[in-house]
Design a protein around this motif. Structure first.
Motif, PDB file in Angstrom:
ATOM      1  N   THR A 140     -23.614  39.061 -28.403  1.00  0.00           N
ATOM      2  CA  THR A 140     -25.053  38.863 -28.247  1.00  0.00           C
ATOM      3  C   THR A 140     -25.384  38.832 -26.766  1.00  0.00           C
ATOM      4  O   THR A 140     -24.829  38.012 -26.021  1.00  0.00           O
ATOM      5  CB  THR A 140     -25.509  37.547 -28.899  1.00  0.00           C
ATOM      6  N   VAL A 141     -26.262  39.725 -26.329  1.00  0.00           N
ATOM      7  CA  VAL A 141     -26.661  39.812 -24.928  1.00  0.00           C
ATOM      8  C   VAL A 141     -28.161  39.574 -24.850  1.00  0.00           C
ATOM      9  O   VAL A 141     -28.952  40.355 -25.390  1.00  0.00           O
ATOM     10  CB  VAL A 141     -26.308  41.187 -24.322  1.00  0.00           C
ATOM     11  N   ASP A 142     -28.559  38.472 -24.228  1.00  0.00           N
ATOM     12  CA  ASP A 142     -29.977  38.084 -24.167  1.00  0.00           C
ATOM     13  C   ASP A 142     -30.628  38.093 -25.545  1.00  0.00           C
ATOM     14  O   ASP A 142     -31.783  38.500 -25.704  1.00  0.00           O
ATOM     15  CB  ASP A 142     -30.746  38.983 -23.198  1.00  0.00           C
ATOM     16  N   GLY A 143     -29.860  37.655 -26.546  1.00  0.00           N
ATOM     17  CA  GLY A 143     -30.403  37.546 -27.895  1.00  0.00           C
ATOM     18  C   GLY A 143     -30.347  38.811 -28.711  1.00  0.00           C
ATOM     19  O   GLY A 143     -30.815  38.828 -29.856  1.00  0.00           O
ATOM     20  N   VAL A 144     -29.770  39.870 -28.163  1.00  0.00           N
ATOM     21  CA  VAL A 144     -29.690  41.158 -28.856  1.00  0.00           C
ATOM     22  C   VAL A 144     -28.290  41.340 -29.428  1.00  0.00           C
ATOM     23  O   VAL A 144     -27.304  41.286 -28.688  1.00  0.00           O
ATOM     24  CB  VAL A 144     -30.020  42.330 -27.905  1.00  0.00           C
ATOM     25  N   SER A 145     -28.194  41.561 -30.724  1.00  0.00           N
ATOM     26  CA  SER A 145     -26.905  41.823 -31.363  1.00  0.00           C
ATOM     27  C   SER A 145     -26.456  43.236 -31.015  1.00  0.00           C
ATOM     28  O   SER A 145     -27.143  44.212 -31.319  1.00  0.00           O
ATOM     29  CB  SER A 145     -27.035  41.690 -32.886  1.00  0.00           C
ATOM     30  N   LEU A 146     -25.274  43.347 -30.374  1.00  0.00           N
ATOM     31  CA  LEU A 146     -24.785  44.641 -29.921  1.00  0.00           C
ATOM     32  C   LEU A 146     -23.310  44.805 -30.262  1.00  0.00           C
ATOM     33  O   LEU A 146     -22.589  43.825 -30.477  1.00  0.00           O
ATOM     34  CB  LEU A 146     -24.981  44.775 -28.407  1.00  0.00           C
ATOM     35  N   THR A 147     -22.865  46.047 -30.281  1.00  0.00           N
ATOM     36  CA  THR A 147     -21.463  46.368 -30.498  1.00  0.00           C
ATOM     37  C   THR A 147     -20.811  46.665 -29.152  1.00  0.00           C
ATOM     38  O   THR A 147     -21.356  47.416 -28.344  1.00  0.00           O
ATOM     39  CB  THR A 147     -21.319  47.591 -31.418  1.00  0.00           C
ATOM     40  N   VAL A 148     -19.656  46.073 -28.919  1.00  0.00           N
ATOM     41  CA  VAL A 148     -18.916  46.307 -27.677  1.00  0.00           C
ATOM     42  C   VAL A 148     -18.334  47.719 -27.727  1.00  0.00           C
ATOM     43  O   VAL A 148     -17.503  48.032 -28.570  1.00  0.00           O
ATOM     44  CB  VAL A 148     -17.793  45.274 -27.495  1.00  0.00           C
ATOM     45  N   SER A 149     -18.773  48.571 -26.808  1.00  0.00           N
ATOM     46  CA  SER A 149     -18.310  49.960 -26.806  1.00  0.00           C
ATOM     47  C   SER A 149     -17.235  50.228 -25.770  1.00  0.00           C
ATOM     48  O   SER A 149     -16.572  51.267 -25.800  1.00  0.00           O
ATOM     49  CB  SER A 149     -19.487  50.918 -26.578  1.00  0.00           C
ATOM     50  N   GLY A 150     -17.033  49.306 -24.843  1.00  0.00           N
ATOM     51  CA  GLY A 150     -15.982  49.424 -23.830  1.00  0.00           C
ATOM     52  C   GLY A 150     -15.630  48.043 -23.335  1.00  0.00           C
ATOM     53  O   GLY A 150     -16.465  47.128 -23.353  1.00  0.00           O
ATOM     54  N   LEU A 151     -14.389  47.856 -22.889  1.00  0.00           N
ATOM     55  CA  LEU A 151     -13.946  46.517 -22.524  1.00  0.00           C
ATOM     56  C   LEU A 151     -12.874  46.567 -21.442  1.00  0.00           C
ATOM     57  O   LEU A 151     -11.936  47.369 -21.509  1.00  0.00           O
ATOM     58  CB  LEU A 151     -13.381  45.822 -23.771  1.00  0.00           C
ATOM     59  N   GLY A 152     -13.029  45.717 -20.431  1.00  0.00           N
ATOM     60  CA  GLY A 152     -12.019  45.538 -19.399  1.00  0.00           C
ATOM     61  C   GLY A 152     -11.675  44.068 -19.278  1.00  0.00           C
ATOM     62  O   GLY A 152     -12.132  43.243 -20.070  1.00  0.00           O
ATOM     63  N   ASP A 153     -10.881  43.707 -18.282  1.00  0.00           N
ATOM     64  CA  ASP A 153     -10.483  42.308 -18.117  1.00  0.00           C
ATOM     65  C   ASP A 153     -11.664  41.408 -17.786  1.00  0.00           C
ATOM     66  O   ASP A 153     -11.703  40.252 -18.208  1.00  0.00           O
ATOM     67  CB  ASP A 153      -9.426  42.185 -17.015  1.00  0.00           C
ATOM     68  N   ASP A 154     -12.620  41.924 -17.024  1.00  0.00           N
ATOM     69  CA  ASP A 154     -13.741  41.091 -16.602  1.00  0.00           C
ATOM     70  C   ASP A 154     -15.090  41.791 -16.799  1.00  0.00           C
ATOM     71  O   ASP A 154     -16.062  41.484 -16.131  1.00  0.00           O
ATOM     72  CB  ASP A 154     -13.571  40.674 -15.143  1.00  0.00           C
ATOM     73  N   TRP A 155     -15.142  42.728 -17.705  1.00  0.00           N
ATOM     74  CA  TRP A 155     -16.397  43.409 -18.018  1.00  0.00           C
ATOM     75  C   TRP A 155     -16.387  43.904 -19.452  1.00  0.00           C
ATOM     76  O   TRP A 155     -15.333  44.030 -20.078  1.00  0.00           O
ATOM     77  CB  TRP A 155     -16.670  44.583 -17.065  1.00  0.00           C
ATOM     78  N   LEU A 156     -17.584  44.148 -19.962  1.00  0.00           N
ATOM     79  CA  LEU A 156     -17.753  44.799 -21.260  1.00  0.00           C
ATOM     80  C   LEU A 156     -18.868  45.815 -21.140  1.00  0.00           C
ATOM     81  O   LEU A 156     -19.710  45.739 -20.233  1.00  0.00           O
ATOM     82  CB  LEU A 156     -18.056  43.777 -22.356  1.00  0.00           C
ATOM     83  N   GLU A 157     -18.867  46.779 -22.032  1.00  0.00           N
ATOM     84  CA  GLU A 157     -19.936  47.765 -22.076  1.00  0.00           C
ATOM     85  C   GLU A 157     -20.589  47.771 -23.443  1.00  0.00           C
ATOM     86  O   GLU A 157     -19.923  47.558 -24.470  1.00  0.00           O
ATOM     87  CB  GLU A 157     -19.405  49.165 -21.760  1.00  0.00           C
ATOM     88  N   VAL A 158     -21.897  48.007 -23.442  1.00  0.00           N
ATOM     89  CA  VAL A 158     -22.664  48.190 -24.665  1.00  0.00           C
ATOM     90  C   VAL A 158     -23.468  49.482 -24.526  1.00  0.00           C
ATOM     91  O   VAL A 158     -23.902  49.836 -23.424  1.00  0.00           O
ATOM     92  CB  VAL A 158     -23.598  47.001 -24.954  1.00  0.00           C
ATOM     93  N   SER A 159     -23.630  50.178 -25.630  1.00  0.00           N
ATOM     94  CA  SER A 159     -24.396  51.424 -25.627  1.00  0.00           C
ATOM     95  C   SER A 159     -25.743  51.160 -26.297  1.00  0.00           C
ATOM     96  O   SER A 159     -25.791  50.744 -27.456  1.00  0.00           O
ATOM     97  CB  SER A 159     -23.625  52.516 -26.380  1.00  0.00           C
ATOM     98  N   LEU A 160     -26.808  51.373 -25.554  1.00  0.00           N
ATOM     99  CA  LEU A 160     -28.144  51.022 -26.027  1.00  0.00           C
ATOM    100  C   LEU A 160     -28.881  52.242 -26.549  1.00  0.00           C
ATOM    101  O   LEU A 160     -29.049  53.234 -25.831  1.00  0.00           O
ATOM    102  CB  LEU A 160     -28.946  50.373 -24.895  1.00  0.00           C
TER     103      LEU A 160
END
Length: 201
Positions: A140-160
């Motif tokens: 959940t990012v700022d209240g938005v349900s999202l799917t994690v599309s990419g992931l690193g040790d200290d970051w994540l990506e979401v596709s909007l």
């Protein structure tokens, strides 16, 4: 409980900073259409309690110091746009995933990569939360349900998708913008259960 499906973009119309909390007045005619004192409304993913429903589709909430310290709400001011969602009804569809409105921490936008009609957003992920995040899992990012599309040790990506870009604050969150993060509660429960000592036999 919420589902992470934002119902409308609201606007902060007043903010009063008091000794150890802040009082916000937020305009949101959709979420206030059936709201009353004591109801729960998620504001950028933070579950807040309605103090008063005001004219012109506005409502007031008190944000205590604990919430200000743990979320990005400390940085918002008059004119800020916020994602709003009413608490889910028991008989409603679960369009996103189970969201408590209890922010686990904050990140910030690292980069935005636009495509023709959608956009990849990379977000800094606090180390303490990284173990709860998996690729293709929910966040959940700022209240938005999202799917994690990419992931690193200290970051994540979401596709909007276009709808998310148009209907939430994530469409205009620039590099450096703080965002509230809530990880999947199921992951935390599993960790807690597995970490407990096995009962003696």
């Amino acid at each position: 409980m919420f589902t992470g499906i934002v119902e409308e973009l609201g606007e902060v119309v007043a903010k009063e900073d008091l000794r150890d909390f802040a009082r916000l007045v937020i305009r949101g005619p959709v979420v206030t259409s059936d709201a009353g004192h004591g109801d729960s409304i998620a504001v950028n993913g933070v579950c807040l309690t309605v103090v008063e429903v005001l004219p012109d589709g506005a409502f007031s909430v008190d944000v205590i110091g604990e919430t200000l310290n743990r979320s990005s709400l400390r940085a918002i001011g008059v004119g800020s746009r916020v994602n709003l969602e009413r608490a889910a009804a028991v008989n409603s569809r679960l369009g996103g995933h189970i969201v408590q409105g209890h922010v686990d921490g904050t990140g910030h936008v690292i980069a935005r990569t636009p495509a023709e009609r959608w956009e990849v957003v990379r977000i800094a992920l606090p180390t303490a939360l990284s173990r709860y995040v998996v690729e293709k899992g929910s966040i959940t990012v700022d209240g938005v349900s999202l799917t994690v599309s990419g992931l690193g040790d200290d970051w994540l990506e979401v596709s909007l998708i276009p709808t998310t870009l148009e209907a939430t604050t994530l469409g205009t969150a620039g590099v450096g913008a703080p965002v509230n993060l809530e990880v999947d509660i199921i992951a935390k429960y599993v960790e807690r259960l597995l970490s407990r000592d096995s009962p003696s036999t």
